[in-house]
Scaffold this motif. Structure first.
Motif, short mmCIF file in Angstrom:
data_model
loop_
_atom_site.label_atom_id
_atom_site.label_comp_id
_atom_site.label_asym_id
_atom_site.label_seq_id
_atom_site.Cartn_x
_atom_site.Cartn_y
_atom_site.Cartn_z
N VAL A 94 -45.51 64.71 23.77
CA VAL A 94 -44.44 65.07 22.83
C VAL A 94 -45.18 65.75 21.68
N ALA A 134 -39.60 67.99 19.44
CA ALA A 134 -38.52 67.38 18.65
C ALA A 134 -37.50 68.45 18.29
N GLN A 142 -36.46 69.72 6.07
CA GLN A 142 -37.18 70.78 5.33
C GLN A 142 -36.81 72.19 5.79
N LYS A 156 -40.73 77.11 19.60
CA LYS A 156 -41.43 76.08 20.38
C LYS A 156 -41.22 76.30 21.88
P1 FAD Z 1 -41.74 71.84 13.46
O1 FAD Z 1 -41.03 72.18 14.70
O2 FAD Z 1 -43.03 72.52 13.18
O3 FAD Z 1 -40.73 72.06 12.25
C1 FAD Z 1 -41.05 71.56 10.95
C2 FAD Z 1 -40.25 72.31 9.90
O4 FAD Z 1 -40.74 73.64 9.80
C3 FAD Z 1 -38.76 72.44 10.24
O5 FAD Z 1 -38.05 72.38 9.03
C4 FAD Z 1 -38.64 73.84 10.86
O6 FAD Z 1 -37.36 74.39 10.69
C5 FAD Z 1 -39.71 74.58 10.06
N1 FAD Z 1 -40.35 75.67 10.82
C6 FAD Z 1 -40.86 75.62 12.06
N2 FAD Z 1 -41.41 76.81 12.40
C7 FAD Z 1 -41.23 77.63 11.33
C8 FAD Z 1 -41.59 78.99 11.05
N3 FAD Z 1 -42.23 79.73 11.94
N4 FAD Z 1 -41.25 79.48 9.83
C9 FAD Z 1 -40.62 78.73 8.90
N5 FAD Z 1 -40.25 77.44 9.13
C10 FAD Z 1 -40.56 76.90 10.32
N6 FAD Z 1 -43.65 62.09 13.66
C11 FAD Z 1 -44.89 61.55 13.77
O7 FAD Z 1 -45.68 61.60 12.79
N7 FAD Z 1 -45.31 60.94 14.93
C12 FAD Z 1 -44.52 60.87 16.03
O8 FAD Z 1 -44.93 60.32 17.05
C13 FAD Z 1 -43.21 61.44 15.95
N8 FAD Z 1 -42.39 61.45 17.03
C14 FAD Z 1 -41.17 62.08 16.95
C15 FAD Z 1 -40.36 62.13 18.10
C16 FAD Z 1 -39.12 62.75 18.06
C17 FAD Z 1 -38.27 62.81 19.32
C18 FAD Z 1 -38.64 63.32 16.83
C19 FAD Z 1 -37.28 63.94 16.76
C20 FAD Z 1 -39.45 63.28 15.70
C21 FAD Z 1 -40.72 62.68 15.74
N9 FAD Z 1 -41.56 62.65 14.63
C22 FAD Z 1 -42.81 62.06 14.72
C23 FAD Z 1 -41.13 63.23 13.34
C24 FAD Z 1 -41.64 64.68 13.16
O9 FAD Z 1 -43.04 64.71 13.11
C25 FAD Z 1 -41.06 65.20 11.84
O10 FAD Z 1 -39.67 65.38 11.95
C26 FAD Z 1 -41.74 66.45 11.27
O11 FAD Z 1 -41.37 66.57 9.90
C27 FAD Z 1 -41.40 67.74 11.99
O12 FAD Z 1 -42.03 67.82 13.19
P2 FAD Z 1 -41.65 68.99 14.25
O13 FAD Z 1 -42.58 68.86 15.38
O14 FAD Z 1 -40.21 69.00 14.51
O15 FAD Z 1 -42.07 70.27 13.35
#
Ligand code: FAD
Length: 278
Positions: A94, A134, A142, A156
């Motif tokens: 994940v 996610a 954010q 992604k």
């Molecule tokens: P991203 O997909 O990178 O998005 C983060 C933010 O950046 C979003 O607001 C998005 O809109 C924005 N963004 C993305 N790409 C761009 C771009 N190119 N330009 C401008 N903005 C952009 N957290 C943990 O620490 N450990 C875990 O094990 C964990 N497991 C999770 C499992 C699930 C199923 C879910 C739903 C969440 C989990 N989380 C976990 C929480 C997650 O790490 C947070 O929600 C984190 O803040 C965002 O991660 P993401 O991978 O969605 O980030």
């Protein structure tokens, strides 16, 4: 019924917690999950614990998915960890950005977004890993806008994600509307609802506020009115979440992913009520 299900755990901090989690896994194995996943603490703070639980699950013959976050990580560090996971026999990840640090840690990391991590994983390891990501039916807190967040999911998927698991939500319409928008972008990956069983009202309300999930007013009021009555909260939670899952299943969800918080009973009760156990 044969809807695929999966269970999510966090790495325990104590030997007692590890023993309890083994028992929880045994109980949940009865529901024949497609896989179980283990979360990864901010900045890799639980890396050893996460990998240890993943290793135990693989040794038990369970399909294991390792959560993996990239904020603050370096390419060399991620490369080494991917090699370790491959050697352990892990084939599912994940892949996440992770939550931004409050105290400045994360600076110096070589990945900005989860899409950067996925691109790197694909470049380094090809198709070895099945990659889940996610997604946020009610928008990541954010994100600049719902559209921008959808584009983040699209990035992604373009980078190589095979499927997405949602943040918890309590409003089926939010999920269905989100899926429509994802499909309108031409993305065909499965969008699996993340289901949070309700067992504790204060913890749930706090967590929902932090991650931007809306607890409908009627649910919030009802939970508050139940005070510390743990049994009543459990009954109410089971009823509400059963109804939500029934609506989701009637609407054709591809699978359900349960946030277990390392407890067997709440997720098992839901699976039994939904006829998802064999
Ligand atoms: P991203 O997909 O990178 O998005 C983060 C933010 O950046 C979003 O607001 C998005 O809109 C924005 N963004 C993305 N790409 C761009 C771009 N190119 N330009 C401008 N903005 C952009 N957290 C943990 O620490 N450990 C875990 O094990 C964990 N497991 C999770 C499992 C699930 C199923 C879910 C739903 C969440 C989990 N989380 C976990 C929480 C997650 O790490 C947070 O929600 C984190 O803040 C965002 O991660 P993401 O991978 O969605 O980030």
């Amino acid at each position: 019924m044969t809807l695929p299900i999966s269970f999510e755990f966090f790495p325990p901090k104590t030997p007692e917690g590890a023993t309890k989690l083994r028992a929880v896994r045994q109980q949940l194995a009865a529901a024949q999950p497609e896989f179980c996943s283990v979360t990864y603490g901010a900045g890799g703070s639980t890396q050893a614990g996460t990998f240890a639980v993943v290793g135990e699950m693989l040794a038990e013959g369970m399909e294991a998915a390792c959560h993996f976050s990239c904020i603050g990580a370096t390419r060399d560090g991620v490369r080494a960890q991917l090699a370790e996971l491959r050697d352990m026999g892990v084939t599912r990840l994940v892949a996440l950005r992770g939550d931004l640090p409050s105290g400045g840690y994360g600076a110096g990391g070589q990945f900005q977004y989860a899409s950067d991590l996925i691109e790197f994983i694909r470049a380094e390891t090809g198709d070895h890993f099945r990659i889940h990501v996610a997604c946020y039916p009610e928008m990541h807190p954010q994100a600049k806008s719902p559209q921008a967040d959808l584009q983040a999911l699209a990035a992604k998927v373009r980078a190589g994600a095979d499927g997405a698991i949602t943040q918890m939500f309590f409003n089926a319409d939010a999920y269905f509307h989100f899926v429509d928008e994802v499909r309108a972008l031409g993305l065909q990956v499965p969008i699996v609802p993340g289901i949070m069983p309700i067992t504790n009202s204060a913890g749930l309300l706090r967590f929902a506020d932090n991650c931007g999930a809306e607890v409908p007013r009627w649910m919030r009021l009802r939970l508050q009115s139940l005070g510390d009555d743990a049994a009543a909260i459990k009954d109410f939670g089971a009823e509400v979440m059963t109804r939500l899952c029934e609506r989701l299943m009637a609407g054709g969800v591809p699978a359900l992913h349960f946030y277990t918080l390392n407890q067997a009973a709440p997720a098992l009760v839901l699976c039994q009520r939904l006829n998802l156990t064999s």
